[in-house]
Motif scaffolding. Structure first.
Motif, PDB file in Angstrom:
ATOM      1  N   GLY A  72       0.829  -1.206   0.000  1.00 58.33           N
ATOM      2  CA  GLY A  72       0.000   0.000   0.000  1.00 58.33           C
ATOM      3  C   GLY A  72       0.862   1.255   0.000  1.00 58.33           C
ATOM      4  N   MET A 106      -2.016  -9.346  -2.938  1.00 55.35           N
ATOM      5  CA  MET A 106      -0.791 -10.120  -2.729  1.00 55.35           C
ATOM      6  C   MET A 106      -1.034 -11.598  -3.040  1.00 55.35           C
ATOM      7  N   ARG A 121     -14.050   3.873  -0.317  1.00 53.11           N
ATOM      8  CA  ARG A 121     -12.771   3.272  -0.698  1.00 53.11           C
ATOM      9  C   ARG A 121     -12.927   1.769  -0.908  1.00 53.11           C
TER      10      ARG A 121
HETATM   11  O1   DC Z   1      -3.066  -0.345   2.650  1.00 56.27           O
HETATM   12  P1   DC Z   1      -3.123   1.114   2.339  1.00 56.27           P
HETATM   13  O2   DC Z   1      -4.306   1.830   2.964  1.00 56.27           O
HETATM   14  O3   DC Z   1      -1.836   1.827   2.614  1.00 56.27           O
HETATM   15  O4   DC Z   1      -3.359   1.188   0.748  1.00 56.27           O
HETATM   16  C1   DC Z   1      -3.628   2.409   0.091  1.00 56.27           C
HETATM   17  C2   DC Z   1      -4.435   2.163  -1.189  1.00 56.27           C
HETATM   18  O5   DC Z   1      -3.651   1.434  -2.119  1.00 56.27           O
HETATM   19  C3   DC Z   1      -5.720   1.357  -0.985  1.00 56.27           C
HETATM   20  O6   DC Z   1      -6.874   2.188  -1.092  1.00 56.27           O
HETATM   21  C4   DC Z   1      -5.746   0.357  -2.099  1.00 56.27           C
HETATM   22  C5   DC Z   1      -4.413   0.445  -2.774  1.00 56.27           C
HETATM   23  N1   DC Z   1      -3.674  -0.824  -2.760  1.00 56.27           N
HETATM   24  C6   DC Z   1      -3.857  -1.683  -3.809  1.00 56.27           C
HETATM   25  O7   DC Z   1      -4.671  -1.415  -4.684  1.00 56.27           O
HETATM   26  N2   DC Z   1      -3.137  -2.835  -3.889  1.00 56.27           N
HETATM   27  C7   DC Z   1      -2.271  -3.161  -2.925  1.00 56.27           C
HETATM   28  N3   DC Z   1      -1.585  -4.293  -3.013  1.00 56.27           N
HETATM   29  C8   DC Z   1      -2.090  -2.298  -1.810  1.00 56.27           C
HETATM   30  C9   DC Z   1      -2.816  -1.129  -1.756  1.00 56.27           C
END
Ligand code: DC
Length: 224
Positions: free
Chosen positions: A33, A130, A178
């Motif tokens: 993220g 992931m 979100r």
């Molecule tokens: O986990 P986080 O809140 O820091 O992530 C921020 C944004 O990034 C979240 O709204 C979705 C995106 N994200 C993503 O699409 N894929 C990921 N592997 C990690 C985060």
């Protein structure tokens, strides 16, 4: 190379749990993220249109980022040599991250950087895709979730504890929005992998979730 993936929505406790589990095992941590936040933050600092996908893809391909840990085990992130771990935690950067994360060319530009984290002795990877996209062969996949109300309450408490102003109703709405965007985008939407273990943290403490993940780890990697 042993890999544990921890995916789930914002506020599920993923970040803290992934960090603690990585520490306990002595494995590397991927905070994916943070990469999306760094891309959004860089774009926001430069100004320009928040919808300009080619610009964000260029930013993603050229991120000069280094991850580290401070003396107390906290996260440190350097962007172009500047420490930005707090600066990228704002609601604004989170909102921007969710938007750039829906851009296919941005996601593609970050793949190799994420794969490079998989080095011995093992990796705990925290994110949304992931287990489904980046590390589909991971031996242990966890989908950590909690009710939207509980996640909004946690975020509210976090902000209050930091002395920041917060509005629970507004936070609930932002979280719902979100979630909707992360779960409905065309590329790599937020969803559990078919072989993921679902852990609902709504009425669990962080310590209980960490203990549960370590239990699952012991079962998935008997030698650890
Ligand atoms: O986990 P986080 O809140 O820091 O992530 C921020 C944004 O990034 C979240 O709204 C979705 C995106 N994200 C993503 O699409 N894929 C990921 N592997 C990690 C985060």
């Amino acid at each position: 190379m042993p890999i544990i993936t921890i995916d789930g929505p914002s506020g599920s406790g993923k970040g803290t749990v992934a960090r603690r589990v990585a520490e306990r095992l002595g494995w590397h941590l991927l905070d994916s993220g943070a990469l999306y936040r760094l891309v959004a933050y860089t774009g926001q600092s430069q100004g320009g249109a928040p919808t300009d996908e080619p610009r964000f893809a260029r930013i993603a391909a050229n991120l000069d980022v280094r991850f580290g840990t401070d003396v107390r085990g906290g996260e440190q992130i350097w962007l172009d040599g500047r420490e930005v771990s707090r600066a990228i935690r704002t609601e604004q950067a989170g909102e921007g991250a969710s938007q750039v994360a829906a851009m296919p060319s941005v996601r593609a530009a970050l793949v190799d950087r994420q794969l490079a984290f998989a080095t011995p002795p093992g990796l705990v990877a925290d994110g949304r895709d992931m287990g489904t996209v980046i590390f589909p062969a991971a031996e242990l996949k966890i989908f950590l979730t909690a009710s939207a109300e509980e996640r909004a309450r946690r975020r509210y408490k976090q902000l209050k504890d930091k002395g920041l102003s917060a509005n629970l109703a507004a936070l609930s709405q932002e979280i719902a929005e979100r979630d909707r965007r992360d779960m409905n985008r065309a590329v790599a939407p937020l969803k559990p992998a078919d072989d993921a273990v679902i852990v609902d943290s709504t009425s669990m403490t962080i310590d209980e979730v960490v203990a549960r993940v370590l239990e699952l780890t012991a079962a998935a990697f008997p030698a650890k």
